[in-house]
Design a protein around this motif. Structure first.
Motif, PDB file in Angstrom:
ATOM      1  N   UNK A   1       0.833  -1.201   0.000  1.00 44.89           N
ATOM      2  CA  UNK A   1       0.000   0.000   0.000  1.00 44.89           C
ATOM      3  C   UNK A   1       0.873   1.259   0.000  1.00 44.89           C
ATOM      4  N   UNK A   2       0.339   2.340  -0.541  1.00 48.90           N
ATOM      5  CA  UNK A   2       1.008   3.638  -0.496  1.00 48.90           C
ATOM      6  C   UNK A   2       0.560   4.391   0.751  1.00 48.90           C
ATOM      7  N   UNK A   3       1.489   5.103   1.383  1.00 51.48           N
ATOM      8  CA  UNK A   3       1.203   5.791   2.634  1.00 51.48           C
ATOM      9  C   UNK A   3       1.367   7.298   2.463  1.00 51.48           C
ATOM     10  N   UNK A   4       0.323   8.042   2.825  1.00 50.77           N
ATOM     11  CA  UNK A   4       0.403   9.496   2.924  1.00 50.77           C
ATOM     12  C   UNK A   4       0.388   9.823   4.411  1.00 50.77           C
ATOM     13  N   UNK A   5       1.511  10.305   4.921  1.00 50.08           N
ATOM     14  CA  UNK A   5       1.669  10.528   6.355  1.00 50.08           C
ATOM     15  C   UNK A   5       1.367  11.978   6.703  1.00 50.08           C
ATOM     16  N   UNK A   6       0.446  12.181   7.652  1.00 48.23           N
ATOM     17  CA  UNK A   6       0.153  13.513   8.176  1.00 48.23           C
ATOM     18  C   UNK A   6       0.807  13.618   9.548  1.00 48.23           C
ATOM     19  N   UNK A   7       1.634  14.639   9.738  1.00 49.26           N
ATOM     20  CA  UNK A   7       2.310  14.819  11.020  1.00 49.26           C
ATOM     21  C   UNK A   7       2.485  16.301  11.298  1.00 49.26           C
ATOM     22  N   UNK A   8       2.738  16.622  12.577  1.00 48.90           N
ATOM     23  CA  UNK A   8       2.882  18.015  13.003  1.00 48.90           C
ATOM     24  C   UNK A   8       4.357  18.408  13.049  1.00 48.90           C
ATOM     25  N   UNK A   9       5.028  18.291  11.924  1.00 44.28           N
ATOM     26  CA  UNK A   9       6.404  18.734  11.844  1.00 44.28           C
ATOM     27  C   UNK A   9       7.424  17.654  12.073  1.00 44.28           C
ATOM     28  N   UNK A  10       7.020  16.529  12.686  1.00 42.75           N
ATOM     29  CA  UNK A  10       7.964  15.440  12.886  1.00 42.75           C
ATOM     30  C   UNK A  10       8.221  14.731  11.561  1.00 42.75           C
ATOM     31  N   UNK A  11       9.377  14.097  11.497  1.00 45.08           N
ATOM     32  CA  UNK A  11       9.725  13.372  10.286  1.00 45.08           C
ATOM     33  C   UNK A  11       8.805  12.171  10.111  1.00 45.08           C
ATOM     34  N   UNK A  12       8.272  12.014   8.924  1.00 44.82           N
ATOM     35  CA  UNK A  12       7.350  10.917   8.636  1.00 44.82           C
ATOM     36  C   UNK A  12       8.080   9.589   8.691  1.00 44.82           C
ATOM     37  N   UNK A  13       7.330   8.484   8.897  1.00 39.79           N
ATOM     38  CA  UNK A  13       7.960   7.166   8.834  1.00 39.79           C
ATOM     39  C   UNK A  13       8.684   6.996   7.501  1.00 39.79           C
ATOM     40  N   UNK A  14       9.831   6.340   7.501  1.00 37.93           N
ATOM     41  CA  UNK A  14      10.618   6.228   6.257  1.00 37.93           C
ATOM     42  C   UNK A  14       9.889   5.524   5.121  1.00 37.93           C
ATOM     43  N   UNK A  15       8.840   4.763   5.453  1.00 34.38           N
ATOM     44  CA  UNK A  15       8.119   4.040   4.402  1.00 34.38           C
ATOM     45  C   UNK A  15       7.054   4.920   3.739  1.00 34.38           C
ATOM     46  N   UNK A  16       6.844   6.136   4.242  1.00 34.30           N
ATOM     47  CA  UNK A  16       5.796   6.995   3.680  1.00 34.30           C
ATOM     48  C   UNK A  16       6.166   7.424   2.262  1.00 34.30           C
ATOM     49  N   UNK A  17       5.181   7.393   1.383  1.00 38.58           N
ATOM     50  CA  UNK A  17       5.396   7.842   0.012  1.00 38.58           C
ATOM     51  C   UNK A  17       5.223   9.355  -0.106  1.00 38.58           C
ATOM     52  N   UNK A  18       4.521   9.933   0.855  1.00 37.49           N
ATOM     53  CA  UNK A  18       4.249  11.375   0.806  1.00 37.49           C
ATOM     54  C   UNK A  18       4.003  11.850   2.238  1.00 37.49           C
TER      55      UNK A  18
END
Length: 298
Positions: free
Chosen positions: A25-42
């Protein structure tokens, strides 16, 4: 599938992203300034109190896990933050999704909730058909789920996760419990007869992903293992797994004095929850009993 995750850098969200990515699956990560998980596509910025600022992108599913921590003194201000970050934010998020182009709008909304929905249910088993209980947490969970279900009017399938204590090495309650019990300072809380529902992190994320991809699943899903235990049993089994004594006892009156309302709802009360929906969707638990789960964790 293209799956959006709020709270993507959190304890459950980061592991869910890893599992989903591993299954293609493709992952779109929403976060509050923290670095997204390395597997996130966006990665997208997750606004704290302004979901209308959530940028529109094409999603097949949206998993909403973000919210104010329940830990800490439940002052009036803390309760207000808990309510706003869960109920009010979800209401605004669903309204914002209604402004998205239909081709981009997710077909599935998975929203966090909690086993606190059932209040202090005592020794009576509760499943997804059981009525809501009483108390602040029950009110929050009921309001949270009601806000999420408004997405059904947009044609979205809605799943609410009534989450119990999630046990994992790198987050949640377990690291603190391991330190306390490791120092020989563990013990039961109050009478120790209050029921505790729990689930291993690996089972939790697998249930969430299976619920997303199983079109027949909607409504509440108890995120818990088949074996609930009393607080006294949990204490005994954790001490045994760590090979440490657990002689200390935290009296109920002391917990109430120190923690006020939080003590009765989170420490001295509990639920004997049953994962009926998870079992009906065919989930096979990797860790169905507490002793094996704790042994694996330590």
């Amino acid at each position: 599938m293209r799956i959006g995750l709020t709270g993507a850098t959190g304890f459950i969200g980061s592991h869910l992203a890893l599992l989903a990515h591993g299954q293609g699956h493709q992952i779109v990560a929403y976060s509050r300034g923290k670095k997204a998980p390395p597997v996130a596509d966006e990665q997208q910025m997750q606004p704290k109190q302004a979901p209308h600022a959530l940028p529109q992108t094409r999603l097949d599913a949206l998993v909403h896990l973000a919210g104010e921590s329940l830990m800490g003194l439940w002052t009036a201000e803390k309760r207000d933050r808990i309510w706003k970050s869960r109920v009010d934010f979800t209401e605004a998020l669903v309204a914002h999704l209604g402004t998205w182009e239909e081709k981009n709008r997710p077909k599935v909304l998975v929203c966090a909730s909690g086993a606190g929905f059932y209040g202090n249910s005592g020794a009576a088993p509760v499943d997804e058909s059981s009525p809501r209980g009483e108390g602040f947490l029950a009110d929050v969970c009921a309001g949270w789920e009601k806000a999420a279900h408004r997405a059904e009017a947009l044609g979205m399938r809605v799943i609410t996760l009534r989450t119990s204590m999630v046990l994992g090495r790198d987050g949640g309650a377990f690291p603190l419990l391991r330190r306390v019990f490791g120092w020989g300072l563990g013990g039961r809380l109050g009478s120790g007869q209050q029921w505790m529902s729990w689930i291993h992190l690996h089972d939790a994320v697998r249930i969430i992903l299976k619920a997303i991809t199983t079109e027949s699943v909607s409504g509440p899903v108890n995120l818990c293992a088949p074996e609930a235990v009393t607080n006294a049993e949990f204490t005994q089994k954790l001490a045994a797994a760590l090979k440490r004594p657990a002689f200390f006892h935290a009296p109920a009156f002391a917990l109430r004095l120190l923690l006020r309302g939080m003590a009765d709802e989170m420490l001295l009360g509990g639920q004997r929850a049953i994962p009926r929906a998870a079992m009906e969707m065919g989930h096979e638990f990797e860790h169905p009993d507490l002793s094996s789960a704790l042994t694996r964790l330590v």
